[in-house]
Design a protein around this motif. Sequence first.
Motif, mmCIF file in Angstrom:
data_model
loop_
_atom_site.group_PDB
_atom_site.id
_atom_site.type_symbol
_atom_site.label_atom_id
_atom_site.label_comp_id
_atom_site.label_asym_id
_atom_site.label_seq_id
_atom_site.Cartn_x
_atom_site.Cartn_y
_atom_site.Cartn_z
ATOM 1 N N ARG A 99 1.973 8.925 -6.377
ATOM 2 C CA ARG A 99 2.338 10.845 -6.052
ATOM 3 C C ARG A 99 3.160 11.024 -6.964
ATOM 4 N NH1 ARG A 99 6.430 12.540 -4.210
ATOM 5 N NH2 ARG A 99 6.436 14.608 -3.427
ATOM 6 N N VAL A 126 -5.166 8.207 -3.688
ATOM 7 C CA VAL A 126 -5.470 6.450 -3.616
ATOM 8 C C VAL A 126 -6.491 5.616 -2.910
ATOM 9 C CG1 VAL A 126 -3.520 4.647 -3.312
ATOM 10 C CG2 VAL A 126 -3.293 6.939 -3.741
ATOM 11 N N ARG A 184 0.774 -0.862 -0.676
ATOM 12 C CA ARG A 184 0.134 0.114 0.231
ATOM 13 C C ARG A 184 1.101 1.143 -0.199
ATOM 14 N NH1 ARG A 184 -5.622 -0.833 2.205
ATOM 15 N NH2 ARG A 184 -5.374 -2.980 2.146
ATOM 16 N N GLU A 185 1.354 1.349 0.820
ATOM 17 C CA GLU A 185 2.500 2.500 0.791
ATOM 18 C C GLU A 185 3.705 2.803 -0.738
ATOM 19 O OE1 GLU A 185 4.182 5.842 2.214
ATOM 20 O OE2 GLU A 185 2.806 4.464 2.900
ATOM 21 N N ARG A 222 1.410 3.822 -3.059
ATOM 22 C CA ARG A 222 0.392 5.896 -2.384
ATOM 23 C C ARG A 222 1.704 6.466 -2.856
ATOM 24 N NH1 ARG A 222 -0.733 3.382 2.767
ATOM 25 N NH2 ARG A 222 -2.566 3.223 2.966
ATOM 26 N N SER A 223 2.971 5.455 -2.576
ATOM 27 C CA SER A 223 4.493 6.555 -3.520
ATOM 28 C C SER A 223 4.541 6.911 -4.946
ATOM 29 C CB SER A 223 5.663 5.613 -3.665
ATOM 30 O OG SER A 223 5.746 5.835 -1.276
#
Length: 167
Positions: free
Chosen positions: A141, A154, A133-134, A137-138
Motif C-alpha cells: 500500500r 496483493v 501478511r499484514e 499489505r502495508s
Amino acid sequence: MRLIVHDLAEQDFNTWLGGFSRDTDEIIGEQETIRHCVGCFGCWVRTPGTCVLNDSYKHMGERLAAYEEYVFITRNVYGGYSPFVSNVLNRTLPYVLPYFLTKNGETHHQQRYERQIRFTVHFYGEGMSEAERETARSLVRANALNLDASGYKVSFHDTLNSLKEVQ
C-alpha cells in the motif's frame, strides 16, 4: 504491457508462470546482474531521471513509466520483498522526483511522469504468518501510494503451484 519482476528460478518461472508473454511483457528475473542502489540520489541531482550506476537498470524509472502495470512475484521475507525484488524497486527511484507533496496527511514524492501504473504483488512461501501478511499489505500500500499507482493488489500463495493462477 507489464513490467514483471520475479525471484523465481528460470525453470520455476517457465513451469508456473508460462502464461506471461515475453512478447508483450518485460520480464526481469533474478538471473540478471543488478548493482545495488547506494542511496547517492544522483538520479535526482547529478543525472535527473537516470541512475548513476552504469548497468542495464540505470533507466528503470523511464522503463517503469512505459508500462501499464508493475508486477512483483516475490518470496515473502518477513512481510517484505526478497532482496532481488527489493533491489529492483530501489533502482526505480528515478521514477519519482525529489520534491514532496502531502497526500492524505502523508508526505510523498512528486511524480516525474504523468502516467499512472497499476501495482500488483504476489507473495509466495509456506507458513506465512498473519503478521507477515499484514506487514506485506502495508508495504505494498505504501509503495503504491508513493508510486502514485492507479490501484494495487496483493495476493498470497502458499505454494508455487498456486502461482499458476497468476497471469
